[in-house]
Design a protein around this motif. Sequence first.
Motif, short mmCIF file in Angstrom:
data_model
loop_
_atom_site.label_atom_id
_atom_site.label_comp_id
_atom_site.label_asym_id
_atom_site.label_seq_id
_atom_site.Cartn_x
_atom_site.Cartn_y
_atom_site.Cartn_z
N THR A 152 6.60 19.60 28.24
CA THR A 152 6.33 21.03 28.39
C THR A 152 6.05 21.30 29.86
O THR A 152 5.19 20.64 30.46
CB THR A 152 5.13 21.48 27.54
OG1 THR A 152 5.42 21.19 26.17
CG2 THR A 152 4.86 22.96 27.71
N TYR A 153 6.79 22.22 30.44
CA TYR A 153 6.71 22.54 31.87
C TYR A 153 6.25 23.98 32.00
O TYR A 153 6.93 24.89 31.52
CB TYR A 153 8.11 22.36 32.48
CG TYR A 153 8.18 22.44 33.97
CD1 TYR A 153 8.34 21.30 34.73
CD2 TYR A 153 8.15 23.66 34.63
CE1 TYR A 153 8.45 21.35 36.11
CE2 TYR A 153 8.25 23.74 36.01
CZ TYR A 153 8.40 22.58 36.74
OH TYR A 153 8.51 22.64 38.11
N GLN A 154 5.09 24.17 32.58
CA GLN A 154 4.57 25.52 32.82
C GLN A 154 4.49 25.75 34.32
O GLN A 154 3.97 24.90 35.06
CB GLN A 154 3.19 25.69 32.22
CG GLN A 154 3.19 25.69 30.72
CD GLN A 154 1.81 25.91 30.15
OE1 GLN A 154 0.83 25.41 30.67
NE2 GLN A 154 1.74 26.66 29.06
N LEU A 155 4.98 26.89 34.74
CA LEU A 155 4.98 27.23 36.16
C LEU A 155 4.51 28.67 36.30
O LEU A 155 5.08 29.59 35.72
CB LEU A 155 6.38 27.08 36.75
CG LEU A 155 6.50 27.29 38.24
CD1 LEU A 155 5.81 26.15 38.99
CD2 LEU A 155 7.97 27.36 38.64
N GLU A 156 3.43 28.85 37.05
CA GLU A 156 2.95 30.18 37.39
C GLU A 156 3.28 30.38 38.87
O GLU A 156 2.97 29.52 39.69
CB GLU A 156 1.45 30.29 37.16
CG GLU A 156 0.94 31.70 37.30
CD GLU A 156 -0.52 31.82 36.87
OE1 GLU A 156 -0.95 32.98 36.77
OE2 GLU A 156 -1.19 30.80 36.67
N ASP A 192 7.23 29.06 30.74
CA ASP A 192 6.74 27.99 29.86
C ASP A 192 7.94 27.49 29.06
O ASP A 192 8.44 28.20 28.19
CB ASP A 192 5.66 28.56 28.94
CG ASP A 192 4.99 27.50 28.08
OD1 ASP A 192 5.49 26.36 27.99
OD2 ASP A 192 3.95 27.82 27.49
N LYS A 193 8.41 26.27 29.38
CA LYS A 193 9.60 25.71 28.73
C LYS A 193 9.29 24.33 28.20
O LYS A 193 8.52 23.58 28.81
CB LYS A 193 10.76 25.58 29.73
CG LYS A 193 11.22 26.88 30.34
CD LYS A 193 12.05 27.65 29.36
CE LYS A 193 12.56 28.92 30.01
NZ LYS A 193 13.34 29.71 29.10
N SER A 194 9.92 23.98 27.08
CA SER A 194 9.74 22.66 26.50
C SER A 194 11.09 22.08 26.13
O SER A 194 12.05 22.81 25.87
CB SER A 194 8.88 22.74 25.23
OG SER A 194 7.58 23.17 25.53
N ILE A 195 11.11 20.75 26.10
CA ILE A 195 12.31 20.03 25.70
C ILE A 195 11.88 18.69 25.13
O ILE A 195 10.83 18.16 25.52
CB ILE A 195 13.29 19.86 26.90
CG1 ILE A 195 14.67 19.48 26.43
CG2 ILE A 195 12.73 18.87 27.92
CD1 ILE A 195 15.74 19.64 27.51
#
Length: 139
Positions: free
Chosen positions: A97-101, A5-8
């Motif tokens: 916001t990029y979420q990757l499971e 879970d990353k944000s920029i």
Amino acid sequence: MALIDKSIEVDADVRDVYASWLAYEDYPSFMVSIESVTLVPDDRLRWVALVEDETYEWETDAVEYVAEQKITWQADDGRETGEVRFEKLAGGRTAITYQLEYDPTVWGGDAAAIDRWIERRVTESLRAFKELIEGRAAA
């Protein structure tokens, strides 16, 4: 399954950011290790990545598009599901916001190495996208 879970924040309007994210053919210009992304029948995307001299191919389906707010997807083989969200901020800025499971076992090889690669892929790709979109906005 593992989760990233990353944000920029980017200095560009949400409309431009969202439209640029939809330009799949541009993904190799900012996504780490991605060689190509092509649209195939039934609105699916075929991905090709080069990871440590190994070529990986997979397809994803878009699950949901909400204009200027989010895009969600999932891979056919269970490799990953993800969501990217866009939030309009003051001053014409946008939060991404990029979420990757993902399932590291589907990628094969050392799970810890896959975890490090995917973490790097997401972090560096977001930074590169920020540079790309801010460069366009400044032009």
